[in-house]
Scaffold this motif. Structure first.
Motif, PDB file in Angstrom:
ATOM      1  N   PHE A 177      12.237  41.210  23.750  1.00 16.83           N
ATOM      2  CA  PHE A 177      13.817  41.419  23.704  1.00 16.83           C
ATOM      3  C   PHE A 177      13.942  42.787  23.880  1.00 16.83           C
ATOM      4  N   GLN A 178      13.110  43.619  23.029  1.00 14.94           N
ATOM      5  CA  GLN A 178      13.450  45.134  22.936  1.00 14.94           C
ATOM      6  C   GLN A 178      12.945  45.670  24.208  1.00 14.94           C
ATOM      7  N   SER A 179      12.336  45.161  25.051  1.00  9.63           N
ATOM      8  CA  SER A 179      11.815  45.924  26.150  1.00  9.63           C
ATOM      9  C   SER A 179      12.607  45.512  27.668  1.00  9.63           C
ATOM     10  N   THR A 180      13.359  44.479  27.517  1.00  7.58           N
ATOM     11  CA  THR A 180      14.032  43.816  28.469  1.00  7.58           C
ATOM     12  C   THR A 180      15.536  44.010  28.553  1.00  7.58           C
ATOM     13  N   THR A 181      16.057  44.362  29.733  1.00  3.66           N
ATOM     14  CA  THR A 181      17.449  44.436  29.765  1.00  3.66           C
ATOM     15  C   THR A 181      18.126  43.231  30.194  1.00  3.66           C
ATOM     16  N   PHE A 182      18.810  42.452  29.146  1.00  4.81           N
ATOM     17  CA  PHE A 182      19.583  41.254  29.365  1.00  4.81           C
ATOM     18  C   PHE A 182      21.077  41.533  29.783  1.00  4.81           C
ATOM     19  N   ASP A 183      21.599  40.641  30.526  1.00  7.68           N
ATOM     20  CA  ASP A 183      23.155  40.655  30.810  1.00  7.68           C
ATOM     21  C   ASP A 183      23.792  40.262  29.537  1.00  7.68           C
ATOM     22  N   PRO A 184      24.311  41.025  28.866  1.00  5.28           N
ATOM     23  CA  PRO A 184      25.017  40.919  27.680  1.00  5.28           C
ATOM     24  C   PRO A 184      26.239  39.901  27.936  1.00  5.28           C
ATOM     25  N   GLN A 185      26.412  38.788  27.009  1.00  8.40           N
ATOM     26  CA  GLN A 185      27.494  37.858  26.807  1.00  8.40           C
ATOM     27  C   GLN A 185      28.121  37.554  25.615  1.00  8.40           C
ATOM     28  N   GLY A 186      29.240  37.541  25.493  1.00 15.67           N
ATOM     29  CA  GLY A 186      29.779  37.054  24.177  1.00 15.67           C
ATOM     30  C   GLY A 186      30.230  35.494  24.049  1.00 15.67           C
ATOM     31  N   PHE A 187      30.027  35.040  22.825  1.00 18.40           N
ATOM     32  CA  PHE A 187      30.335  33.649  22.811  1.00 18.40           C
ATOM     33  C   PHE A 187      31.182  33.373  21.593  1.00 18.40           C
ATOM     34  N   ARG A 188      31.926  32.506  21.513  1.00 22.15           N
ATOM     35  CA  ARG A 188      33.054  32.349  20.429  1.00 22.15           C
ATOM     36  C   ARG A 188      32.857  30.787  19.897  1.00 22.15           C
ATOM     37  N   THR A 189      32.850  30.595  18.684  1.00 24.06           N
ATOM     38  CA  THR A 189      32.680  29.581  18.153  1.00 24.06           C
ATOM     39  C   THR A 189      34.098  29.107  17.514  1.00 24.06           C
ATOM     40  N   GLU A 190      34.568  27.600  17.974  1.00 26.77           N
ATOM     41  CA  GLU A 190      35.841  27.164  17.358  1.00 26.77           C
ATOM     42  C   GLU A 190      35.552  26.010  16.583  1.00 26.77           C
ATOM     43  N   ALA A 191      36.130  25.650  15.406  1.00 25.68           N
ATOM     44  CA  ALA A 191      36.091  24.328  14.777  1.00 25.68           C
ATOM     45  C   ALA A 191      37.045  23.219  15.490  1.00 25.68           C
ATOM     46  N   LEU A 192      36.486  22.365  15.893  1.00 26.66           N
ATOM     47  CA  LEU A 192      37.350  21.224  16.542  1.00 26.66           C
ATOM     48  C   LEU A 192      38.030  20.254  15.655  1.00 26.66           C
ATOM     49  N   ARG A 193      37.196  19.462  14.805  1.00 27.59           N
ATOM     50  CA  ARG A 193      37.802  18.537  14.001  1.00 27.59           C
ATOM     51  C   ARG A 193      36.714  18.105  12.725  1.00 27.59           C
ATOM     52  N   THR A 194      37.353  17.444  11.865  1.00 26.35           N
ATOM     53  CA  THR A 194      36.325  16.854  10.698  1.00 26.35           C
ATOM     54  C   THR A 194      36.019  15.220  11.258  1.00 26.35           C
ATOM     55  N   GLU A 195      34.600  15.165  11.050  1.00 32.49           N
ATOM     56  CA  GLU A 195      34.106  13.915  11.376  1.00 32.49           C
ATOM     57  C   GLU A 195      33.235  13.369  10.268  1.00 32.49           C
ATOM     58  N   ALA A 196      33.101  12.173  10.258  1.00 35.31           N
ATOM     59  CA  ALA A 196      32.130  11.565   9.127  1.00 35.31           C
ATOM     60  C   ALA A 196      31.177  10.741   9.706  1.00 35.31           C
ATOM     61  N   GLN A 197      30.014  10.672   8.932  1.00 39.16           N
ATOM     62  CA  GLN A 197      28.895   9.870   9.545  1.00 39.16           C
ATOM     63  C   GLN A 197      28.295   9.106   8.260  1.00 39.16           C
ATOM     64  N   ARG A 198      27.853   7.877   8.426  1.00 42.41           N
ATOM     65  CA  ARG A 198      27.116   7.125   7.338  1.00 42.41           C
ATOM     66  C   ARG A 198      25.413   7.665   7.170  1.00 42.41           C
ATOM     67  N   GLY A 199      25.123   8.226   8.226  1.00 41.13           N
ATOM     68  CA  GLY A 199      23.772   8.688   8.318  1.00 41.13           C
ATOM     69  C   GLY A 199      22.680   7.696   8.558  1.00 41.13           C
ATOM     70  N   SER A 200      21.446   8.041   8.910  1.00 41.55           N
ATOM     71  CA  SER A 200      20.333   7.093   9.215  1.00 41.55           C
ATOM     72  C   SER A 200      19.905   6.509   7.895  1.00 41.55           C
ATOM     73  N   PHE A 201      19.984   7.150   6.902  1.00 46.47           N
ATOM     74  CA  PHE A 201      19.267   6.616   5.539  1.00 46.47           C
ATOM     75  C   PHE A 201      20.444   5.827   4.796  1.00 46.47           C
ATOM     76  N   GLY A 202      21.688   6.016   5.128  1.00 49.20           N
ATOM     77  CA  GLY A 202      22.713   5.426   4.555  1.00 49.20           C
ATOM     78  C   GLY A 202      23.036   4.142   5.162  1.00 49.20           C
ATOM     79  N   GLU A 203      22.708   3.956   6.747  1.00 49.91           N
ATOM     80  CA  GLU A 203      23.058   2.856   7.360  1.00 49.91           C
ATOM     81  C   GLU A 203      21.866   1.731   6.661  1.00 49.91           C
ATOM     82  N   ALA A 204      20.670   2.334   6.606  1.00 49.39           N
ATOM     83  CA  ALA A 204      19.301   1.678   6.116  1.00 49.39           C
ATOM     84  C   ALA A 204      19.633   0.984   4.701  1.00 49.39           C
ATOM     85  N   ILE A 205      20.240   1.756   3.909  1.00 50.36           N
ATOM     86  CA  ILE A 205      20.571   1.309   2.487  1.00 50.36           C
ATOM     87  C   ILE A 205      21.684   0.111   2.463  1.00 50.36           C
TER      88      ILE A 205
END
Length: 286
Positions: A177-205
């Motif tokens: 990384f320190q010796s290579t010239t990379f093409d810089p690019q910015g990224f933006r993270t946005e919240a979409l919605r609230t979700e829910a899951q039972r989970g792999s262990f919850g479903e088994a129980i």
């Protein structure tokens, strides 16, 4: 352009922990006596769960206090790393400790999270001594209260984001990384919605005990490239980072690849797979 692939490896714990059903104020009513018996787990890929205070469900492997790395495996990883380096590729290993280390001190009378952390640290040190770049996810777990889901074997989006920041720091510290010239690019993270899951262990129980534990809520995020020319997170023909991991990385609702792109400023090719472990994803990618 050089490539910086990421390989997420799981550490195998040695030995099994055996227990009987224990009464505890922290054990929820949805955890029944049958859930403590291996014979009850017929269709699951894991075997036997244990309840811990705070609504936690854990497998035997989650409570392992020993981690091992055979000499043969270490030699193969060293050779793999060497062969990649000969092609200008840097290998980074990001492996999680067992989920039990997220429990509070004294949560279970027969489990010592400090022993599990010592085993993890010993394996990480051996990998580092072999010349590999390794991200310490134990330190990330300690600083992230909701790193894991309590009734599922995956990390939460919070855990994914914190881990991505740590991996990005490892990337930034590599000579490639320190010796290579990379093409810089910015990224933006946005919240979409609230979700829910039972989970792999919850479903088994729920199947075994007839009462499904409550679902866990989490926020789904999406990461997009800030500039239009890039075309998106996975649009480049040769992204500088290849992510080769398990369902922790493959699940889009956990957004690890997106968090990694934002934290590193590098486009990420996500070659992770659900099921089969990191070996299946690596084989398919190569």
């Amino acid at each position: 352009m050089r490539t910086l692939p990421l390989l997420a490896l799981g550490l195998l714990g040695l030995g099994a922990l055996f227990w009987g059903l224990r009464g505890s104020p922290g054990n929820r009513t949805y955890f029944c006596e049958a859930a403590a018996k291996r014979a009850s787990y017929r269709g699951e890929w894991f075997y036997r769960l244990r309840a811990a205070p705070g609504g936690w469900l854990l497998r035997d492997d989650d409570l392992a206090t020993g981690a091992s790395l055979s000499e043969g495996t270490l030699r193969y990883l060293h050779r793999f790393d060497r062969d990649l380096a000969a092609q200008g590729v840097t290998l980074i290993v990001a492996a999680q400790p067992p989920r039990g280390v997220a429990l509070g001190p004294g949560s279970l009378p027969d489990y010592r999270p400090e022993a599990a952390l010592q085993g993890y640290s010993a394996v990480r040190a051996r990998l580092q001594n072999a010349g590999l770049f390794v991200t310490d996810l134990a330190a990330v777990i300690e600083g992230t209260p909701d790193y894991f889901f309590r009734r599922d074997h995956h990390w939460t989006p919070d855990g994914a984001e914190a881990s991505a920041a740590a991996v990005a720091a490892t990337i930034a510290g590599t000579p490639t990384f320190q010796s290579t010239t990379f093409d810089p690019q910015g990224f933006r993270t946005e919240a979409l919605r609230t979700e829910a899951q039972r989970g792999s262990f919850g479903e088994a129980i729920g199947r075994i005990c007839g009462q499904t534990p409550p679902a866990e809520t989490f926020t789904r995020y999406r990461t997009v490239a800030e500039r239009g020319a890039g075309g998106g997170l996975f649009a480049s023909a040769a992204p500088p980072v290849a992510l080769v991991g398990t369902s922790n990385s493959a699940r889009s609702d956990l957004n690890f690849a997106g968090f990694l792109a934002q934290a590193s400023g590098l486009e990420v090719l996500n070659a992770s797979l659900v099921g089969g472990g990191p070996e299946a994803a690596l084989s398919a990618y190569l």
